[in-house]
Design an enzyme around this catalytic site. Structure first.
Site, PDB file in Angstrom:
ATOM      1  N   LYS A 112      38.915  30.254  17.027  1.00  0.00           N
ATOM      2  CA  LYS A 112      38.963  29.556  18.319  1.00  0.00           C
ATOM      3  C   LYS A 112      38.380  28.154  18.198  1.00  0.00           C
ATOM      4  O   LYS A 112      38.878  27.217  18.827  1.00  0.00           O
ATOM      5  CB  LYS A 112      38.199  30.342  19.383  1.00  0.00           C
ATOM      6  CG  LYS A 112      38.944  31.594  19.810  1.00  0.00           C
ATOM      7  CD  LYS A 112      38.289  32.238  21.003  1.00  0.00           C
ATOM      8  CE  LYS A 112      39.014  33.516  21.372  1.00  0.00           C
ATOM      9  NZ  LYS A 112      38.324  34.267  22.406  1.00  0.00           N
ATOM     10  N   LYS A 197      48.141  38.651  17.164  1.00  0.00           N
ATOM     11  CA  LYS A 197      47.780  39.571  18.245  1.00  0.00           C
ATOM     12  C   LYS A 197      48.403  39.133  19.571  1.00  0.00           C
ATOM     13  O   LYS A 197      48.524  37.943  19.832  1.00  0.00           O
ATOM     14  CB  LYS A 197      46.248  39.555  18.364  1.00  0.00           C
ATOM     15  CG  LYS A 197      45.672  40.553  19.307  1.00  0.00           C
ATOM     16  CD  LYS A 197      44.159  40.374  19.460  1.00  0.00           C
ATOM     17  CE  LYS A 197      43.799  39.241  20.387  1.00  0.00           C
ATOM     18  NZ  LYS A 197      42.417  39.261  20.900  1.00  0.00           N
ATOM     19  N   LYS A 200      45.821  37.408  25.619  1.00  0.00           N
ATOM     20  CA  LYS A 200      46.160  36.911  26.946  1.00  0.00           C
ATOM     21  C   LYS A 200      45.855  35.430  27.136  1.00  0.00           C
ATOM     22  O   LYS A 200      46.370  34.805  28.008  1.00  0.00           O
ATOM     23  CB  LYS A 200      45.489  37.735  28.026  1.00  0.00           C
ATOM     24  CG  LYS A 200      43.965  37.707  28.026  1.00  0.00           C
ATOM     25  CD  LYS A 200      43.491  38.408  29.268  1.00  0.00           C
ATOM     26  CE  LYS A 200      42.302  39.304  29.044  1.00  0.00           C
ATOM     27  NZ  LYS A 200      41.142  38.655  28.423  1.00  0.00           N
TER      28      LYS A 200
HETATM   29  P1  AMP Z   1      39.988  40.722  25.903  1.00  0.00           P
HETATM   30  O1  AMP Z   1      41.329  40.471  26.468  1.00  0.00           O
HETATM   31  O2  AMP Z   1      39.759  39.938  24.665  1.00  0.00           O
HETATM   32  O3  AMP Z   1      38.896  40.652  26.898  1.00  0.00           O
HETATM   33  O4  AMP Z   1      40.021  42.246  25.427  1.00  0.00           O
HETATM   34  C1  AMP Z   1      39.720  43.372  26.238  1.00  0.00           C
HETATM   35  C2  AMP Z   1      39.970  44.630  25.424  1.00  0.00           C
HETATM   36  O5  AMP Z   1      41.353  44.752  25.089  1.00  0.00           O
HETATM   37  C3  AMP Z   1      39.216  44.644  24.086  1.00  0.00           C
HETATM   38  O6  AMP Z   1      38.775  45.965  23.826  1.00  0.00           O
HETATM   39  C4  AMP Z   1      40.250  44.232  23.082  1.00  0.00           C
HETATM   40  O7  AMP Z   1      40.002  44.732  21.795  1.00  0.00           O
HETATM   41  C5  AMP Z   1      41.511  44.867  23.680  1.00  0.00           C
HETATM   42  N1  AMP Z   1      42.691  44.111  23.283  1.00  0.00           N
HETATM   43  C6  AMP Z   1      42.984  42.823  23.613  1.00  0.00           C
HETATM   44  N2  AMP Z   1      44.165  42.443  23.084  1.00  0.00           N
HETATM   45  C7  AMP Z   1      44.623  43.520  22.383  1.00  0.00           C
HETATM   46  C8  AMP Z   1      45.803  43.767  21.602  1.00  0.00           C
HETATM   47  N3  AMP Z   1      46.742  42.843  21.441  1.00  0.00           N
HETATM   48  N4  AMP Z   1      45.934  44.989  21.041  1.00  0.00           N
HETATM   49  C9  AMP Z   1      44.999  45.940  21.202  1.00  0.00           C
HETATM   50  N5  AMP Z   1      43.883  45.774  21.940  1.00  0.00           N
HETATM   51  C10 AMP Z   1      43.686  44.591  22.514  1.00  0.00           C
END
Ligand code: AMP
Ligand code: TRP
Length: 332
Positions: A112, A197, A200
């Site tokens: 990042k 990945k 979002k």
């Molecule tokens: P975040 O969006 O980074 O706050 O992630 C929230 C949760 O979703 C965390 O446990 C991440 O590991 C999971 N997560 C986010 N993106 C993915 C993805 N593409 N595949 C699997 N898990 C994800």
């Protein structure tokens, strides 16, 4: 009872990756089997360039989507991180236990920070210290298990290291947590760029399925997913990342396994069609519940208020104990 803690950042709309990698399991398994807390970690959304109004809207939306996904405030605690001061209070103490080298080795920081720099922007100091705040989120609650997608493994390892180090230096204070991952879809990939990945906060829209996408939009995104050269459907994440990602998504929707499903399909077209329908059906009840909850914002606010109160009570004794252990004078 096992204590579980996990969180989601309000940096963008929640995606299918969030749901399959984390949120679905929180609702289907974790809240029933453990004393679980789920948090909209809004302080973490301030580590990169942000718009205040957007963070506020996304925080409310993320909380609503957690409830729409089936988190039940009678079974678990749902709250917003910034409503509970103990997270930031503990984070500072943990900064006094972590080293700067350790922070600079974090993969997400490196990626990042590099991205921010190529855009010509500056890197916020909070991006570097973010994993310490995440460790505080986890350790404040005596958490044993942290259900997350694969991308968070290194951060949870850091929380473990900091817990062990603090306990060794200042006396036993923290439970040492461990990460748990789903069996399939622990890293859902971007449909347009299946070696990255499905995140979002990136701005490449067509490869990301959002939980609130209309069925037609979901179908279009899945049908246009980038597939690999070759025609046969095989599960090989290294060699055939595009097709393998679709197989993982379908397997996760149908509680199957991707290798087994590979044998069922003769063409990419039929695999895409079934995957699109499976995702539409998976998200339909979440979307329906989300629109019901949007009509009742007072309910969501009440859940978050009660959740924060419960969370505060749970965290305070541990954080107070850490303040005493590290050498700070207790207030009279
Ligand atoms: P975040 O969006 O980074 O706050 O992630 C929230 C949760 O979703 C965390 O446990 C991440 O590991 C999971 N997560 C986010 N993106 C993915 C993805 N593409 N595949 C699997 N898990 C994800
Ligand atoms: N860093 C996590 C992510 O990007 C979100 C998060 C913050 C988290 N604090 C946490 C996850 C504590 C689990 C436990 O996904």
């Amino acid at each position: 009872m096992t204590r579980i803690f996990s969180g989601v950042k309000p940096t963008g709309h929640l995606t299918l990756g969030n749901y399959l990698g984390a949120v679905r399991r929180w609702a289907d398994v974790d809240q029933h089997s453990a004393d679980a807390l789920f948090c909209v970690v809004d302080l973490h959304a301030l580590t990169v360039d942000h718009d205040p109004g957007r963070v506020r809207r996304l925080s409310r939306q993320a909380a609503t989507l957690l409830l729409a996904s089936g988190l039940d405030p009678k079974l678990c605690t749902v709250f917003v991180q910034s409503h509970v001061d103990e997270h930031a209070r503990l984070s500072y103490l943990l900064e006094c236990v972590a080293s700067d080298g350790e922070m600079r080795r974090m993969i997400q920081y490196k990626e990042k920070a590099a991205r921010e720099r190529t855009r010509g922007g500056s890197v916020r100091l909070s991006l570097l210290t973010y994993p310490v705040l995440m460790a505080a989120d986890i350790l404040a609650y005596g958490t044993a298990e942290v259900p997350v997608g694969d991308d968070q493994t290194q951060h949870v390892e850091l929380a473990r290291d900091l817990a062990v180090r603090f306990n060794q230096r200042y006396g036993h204070t923290f439970v040492v947590p461990r990460a748990t991952h789903p069996v399939v879809a622990t890293r859902v990939m971007n449909l347009q760029e299946p070696t990255s990945k499905m995140g979002k906060s990136e701005d490449v829209g067509p490869g990301i399925v959002y939980l609130l996408d209309e069925p037609e939009v979901i179908r279009k995104k899945v049908m246009r997913a980038v597939t690999d050269s070759g025609r046969d459907v095989v599960y090989d994440p290294e060699g055939r990342p595009g097709v393998s990602n679709l197989l993982e998504i379908l397997a996760a929707c149908e509680s199957g396994n991707p290798e087994g499903l590979a044998g069922v399909y003769e063409s990419y077209g039929s695999l895409k069609k079934d995957t699109a329908e499976a995702v539409v059906e998976l998200l339909r009840p979440v979307q329906e519940r989300h629109s019901e909850l949007c009509a009742d914002p007072a309910y969501v606010e009440g859940v978050l208020r009660d959740g924060a109160e419960k969370a505060r009570e749970m965290a305070r004794p541990t954080v107070d104990a850490a303040y005493r252990a590290i050498g700070l004078l207790s207030p009279a």
